[in-house]
Design a protein around this motif. Structure first.
Motif, PDB file in Angstrom:
ATOM      1  N   HIS A 144     -22.895 -45.365   3.378  1.00 53.22           N
ATOM      2  CA  HIS A 144     -23.902 -44.869   2.435  1.00 53.22           C
ATOM      3  C   HIS A 144     -24.612 -46.073   1.802  1.00 53.22           C
ATOM      4  N   PRO A 145     -25.891 -45.963   1.487  1.00 56.32           N
ATOM      5  CA  PRO A 145     -26.608 -47.095   0.878  1.00 56.32           C
ATOM      6  C   PRO A 145     -25.938 -47.636  -0.392  1.00 56.32           C
ATOM      7  N   ALA A 146     -25.240 -46.784  -1.142  1.00 58.04           N
ATOM      8  CA  ALA A 146     -24.543 -47.232  -2.354  1.00 58.04           C
ATOM      9  C   ALA A 146     -23.144 -47.739  -2.046  1.00 58.04           C
ATOM     10  N   ARG A 150     -18.479 -40.855   3.982  1.00 57.58           N
ATOM     11  CA  ARG A 150     -18.092 -39.463   3.832  1.00 57.58           C
ATOM     12  C   ARG A 150     -17.961 -38.862   5.231  1.00 57.58           C
ATOM     13  N   TYR A 151     -17.920 -37.560   5.302  1.00 61.15           N
ATOM     14  CA  TYR A 151     -17.683 -36.878   6.574  1.00 61.15           C
ATOM     15  C   TYR A 151     -18.783 -37.145   7.599  1.00 61.15           C
ATOM     16  N   SER A 152     -20.024 -37.104   7.176  1.00 61.87           N
ATOM     17  CA  SER A 152     -21.148 -37.383   8.063  1.00 61.87           C
ATOM     18  C   SER A 152     -21.767 -38.722   7.686  1.00 61.87           C
ATOM     19  N   SER A 160     -11.192 -40.823   0.074  1.00 63.12           N
ATOM     20  CA  SER A 160     -10.237 -40.869   1.181  1.00 63.12           C
ATOM     21  C   SER A 160     -10.915 -41.189   2.503  1.00 63.12           C
ATOM     22  N   VAL A 161     -12.117 -40.674   2.734  1.00 66.92           N
ATOM     23  CA  VAL A 161     -12.839 -41.018   3.965  1.00 66.92           C
ATOM     24  C   VAL A 161     -13.192 -42.506   3.942  1.00 66.92           C
ATOM     25  N   THR A 162     -13.626 -43.000   2.786  1.00 69.92           N
ATOM     26  CA  THR A 162     -13.957 -44.422   2.661  1.00 69.92           C
ATOM     27  C   THR A 162     -12.738 -45.280   2.987  1.00 69.92           C
ATOM     28  N   MET A 165     -12.188 -45.187   6.774  1.00 67.83           N
ATOM     29  CA  MET A 165     -13.250 -45.924   7.476  1.00 67.83           C
ATOM     30  C   MET A 165     -13.083 -47.435   7.284  1.00 67.83           C
ATOM     31  N   LEU A 166     -12.779 -47.862   6.061  1.00 68.98           N
ATOM     32  CA  LEU A 166     -12.592 -49.291   5.818  1.00 68.98           C
ATOM     33  C   LEU A 166     -11.425 -49.836   6.608  1.00 68.98           C
ATOM     34  N   GLN A 167     -10.358 -49.068   6.719  1.00 70.00           N
ATOM     35  CA  GLN A 167      -9.211 -49.519   7.513  1.00 70.00           C
ATOM     36  C   GLN A 167      -9.601 -49.636   8.985  1.00 70.00           C
ATOM     37  N   SER A 168     -10.433 -48.726   9.469  1.00 67.94           N
ATOM     38  CA  SER A 168     -10.860 -48.834  10.871  1.00 67.94           C
ATOM     39  C   SER A 168     -11.730 -50.071  11.092  1.00 67.94           C
TER      40      SER A 168
END
Length: 170
Positions: A144-146, A150-152, A160-162, A165-168
């Protein structure tokens, strides 16, 4: 016992499914409790989860007790990565971010393991690197620009999605 359960539920195509009664004839034949309520088997996330467990045992695509299982799973995940790096086909779409994150984690960890041990089994390391690189870039471009994910792709972040994603990306 958990590893044995996962071994028994690997599908013929090398992946796993959150719907345990589809694809082949797993030993539970649909009697496994706590099966997903999603309409989709979410194969990329199911395979990512399972591969991370097997990779956590110290095995890799070309070494260790579970190398054949890992190799089949990694090859399945590589087939799921589209040319733009998109991976996943989970429905409903609110699971998409998690599916992508855990599938990418598994690809990256499999590559790290193969590189560390210099053993690849039936996994093509150049192809794995290419697929993992594309998938990681796709994830990075979904921020996200900020900040956050998220999911999409590009939608307002979720904690939790963040984290996944950061771990990946790590």
């Amino acid at each position: 016992e958990g590893l044995i359960w996962l071994l028994r539920h690997q599908l013929g195509n090398g992946g796993w499914s959150l719907k345990h009664h589809i694809g082949g004839t797993p030993p539970c034949a649909g009697r496994c409790p706590d099966e997903t309520t999603y309409n989709s088997p979410c194969p990329a996330v199911a395979t990512g989860f399972a591969l991370l467990v097997f990779l956590g045992t110290g095995s890799g695509p070309g070494h260790g007790e579970h190398q054949r299982t890992i190799g089949r799973g990694v090859n399945f995940l590589m087939r799921q990565v589209q040319p733009n790096g998109y991976i996943g086909n989970c429905n409903p779409s609110r699971a998409e971010g998690y599916e992508r994150a855990f599938a990418v984690m598994a690809l990256v960890e499999a590559y790290r393991s193969g590189t560390t041990h210099r053993s690849w089994g039936n996994v093509n390391p150049r192809r794995l690197w290419n697929k993992a690189f594309r998938a990681v870039n796709y994830v990075a471009n979904c921020e996200h620009p900020a900040g956050g994910f998220r999911y999409s792709c590009g939608t307002f972040p979720d904690t939790s999605v963040t984290a996944a994603m950061l771990q990946s990306l790590k």
